[in-house]
Design a protein around this motif. Sequence first.
Motif, PDB file in Angstrom:
ATOM      1  N   SER A   1     -13.721  -3.947  45.090  1.00 46.67           N
ATOM      2  CA  SER A   1     -14.965  -4.698  45.251  1.00 46.67           C
ATOM      3  C   SER A   1     -15.048  -5.634  44.047  1.00 46.67           C
TER       4      SER A   1
ATOM      5  N   LEU B   1     -15.841  -8.431  41.198  1.00 47.43           N
ATOM      6  CA  LEU B   1     -17.057  -8.895  40.550  1.00 47.43           C
ATOM      7  C   LEU B   1     -16.967 -10.405  40.361  1.00 47.43           C
ATOM      8  N   LYS B   2     -18.067 -11.070  40.547  1.00 40.54           N
ATOM      9  CA  LYS B   2     -18.075 -12.512  40.330  1.00 40.54           C
ATOM     10  C   LYS B   2     -17.880 -12.810  38.856  1.00 40.54           C
ATOM     11  N   SER B   3     -16.937 -13.692  38.551  1.00 35.45           N
ATOM     12  CA  SER B   3     -16.786 -14.176  37.185  1.00 35.45           C
ATOM     13  C   SER B   3     -17.698 -15.390  37.036  1.00 35.45           C
TER      14      SER B   3
ATOM     15  N   GLU C   1     -27.190  -5.091  37.431  1.00 41.49           N
ATOM     16  CA  GLU C   1     -27.605  -5.282  38.819  1.00 41.49           C
ATOM     17  C   GLU C   1     -27.737  -3.942  39.530  1.00 41.49           C
ATOM     18  N   TYR C   2     -26.842  -3.005  39.211  1.00 40.82           N
ATOM     19  CA  TYR C   2     -26.921  -1.662  39.788  1.00 40.82           C
ATOM     20  C   TYR C   2     -28.212  -0.970  39.363  1.00 40.82           C
TER      21      TYR C   2
ATOM     22  N   ALA D   1     -18.635  -9.457  32.883  1.00 41.10           N
ATOM     23  CA  ALA D   1     -18.768  -9.234  34.331  1.00 41.10           C
ATOM     24  C   ALA D   1     -19.166  -7.785  34.614  1.00 41.10           C
ATOM     25  N   ARG D   2     -18.551  -6.865  33.885  1.00 45.76           N
ATOM     26  CA  ARG D   2     -18.826  -5.444  34.088  1.00 45.76           C
ATOM     27  C   ARG D   2     -20.263  -5.096  33.710  1.00 45.76           C
TER      28      ARG D   2
ATOM     29  N   ARG E   1     -22.817  -7.125  33.610  1.00 45.25           N
ATOM     30  CA  ARG E   1     -23.741  -7.754  34.563  1.00 45.25           C
ATOM     31  C   ARG E   1     -23.822  -6.919  35.842  1.00 45.25           C
ATOM     32  N   GLN E   2     -22.683  -6.412  36.290  1.00 47.28           N
ATOM     33  CA  GLN E   2     -22.667  -5.558  37.476  1.00 47.28           C
ATOM     34  C   GLN E   2     -23.517  -4.299  37.249  1.00 47.28           C
ATOM     35  N   TYR E   3     -23.411  -3.717  36.066  1.00 46.61           N
ATOM     36  CA  TYR E   3     -24.148  -2.491  35.756  1.00 46.61           C
ATOM     37  C   TYR E   3     -25.656  -2.763  35.714  1.00 46.61           C
TER      38      TYR E   3
ATOM     39  N   THR F   1     -12.034  -1.644  38.431  1.00 48.29           N
ATOM     40  CA  THR F   1     -12.232  -1.822  39.866  1.00 48.29           C
ATOM     41  C   THR F   1     -11.097  -1.118  40.597  1.00 48.29           C
TER      42      THR F   1
END
Length: 262
Positions: A148, A150-152, A124-125, A117-118, A120-122, A142
Amino acid sequence: MSEIQYICLSDLHFGAYNSLLTYTSPEGKLDAIKKSEVLIHFLNILEEIISKVNKKRKAKFIFNGDIFELALANTNEAVMTFDSFLELAYTKNRKDLFSSKIIFIPGNHDHHLWETARERQYLEYMTKLSPGEFIEPPWHHTKMIKPSPLKSRFITILMQRHKNLRDGRAMTVYPNLTLVNRESEKYIVISHGHFVENIYYLMSNLQSILLNSKSFPETIDQIERENFAWIDFFWSVLGRSGEVGTSIGIMYDMLQDEKALN
């Protein structure tokens, strides 16, 4: 009596050979397709409690770490046992008792789900930045209050495979979450708690001892940044390492024996 808003569950270890919620035959053979009698009774108990207390509100699950066993089991075994939980929890008669929105706080045994998840967030950033712009270092936690999430994607996809959970969604926070009751001014901190134990600071401790480092991580982001690879490797991915992964179970059993541990 106030209605129940959250059901906080931890250490279910779905898929583990030594979890009562994973089906094993009388001969001790794991069969993740079948449903454990303990799991069935567990959901019956939850249904009885929620149906008596709640009139309108759906109770929301907070999965507080080690829901999936990724160190002592293969991913498919953990997923199939979790499927049994979802199937039992969200039957036609029970789907109005439990919210289809889940909060997930990874533990040490399912830490890898935080990493996915982490990362994937990075990614997207970074897609929002142009080449040449400054890119911040990856962040490893978080916010504890008003996070905020994160979608699992992993858990969400598993949920939406079930006909009564087409709108299911799981959001990830890590490693701590604070629930705030404004009326009573109470703050409830929910954490899997693995950083309470010294073994999860192994990398930081090695640096301190072997390299005579004078600094030691003080914030949760620093602690996780220095130790996440160790936690991810030993506690959350070894179950997928073929025969080696299977043998890790013996090591875990030895950790419970003082003589063997010494």
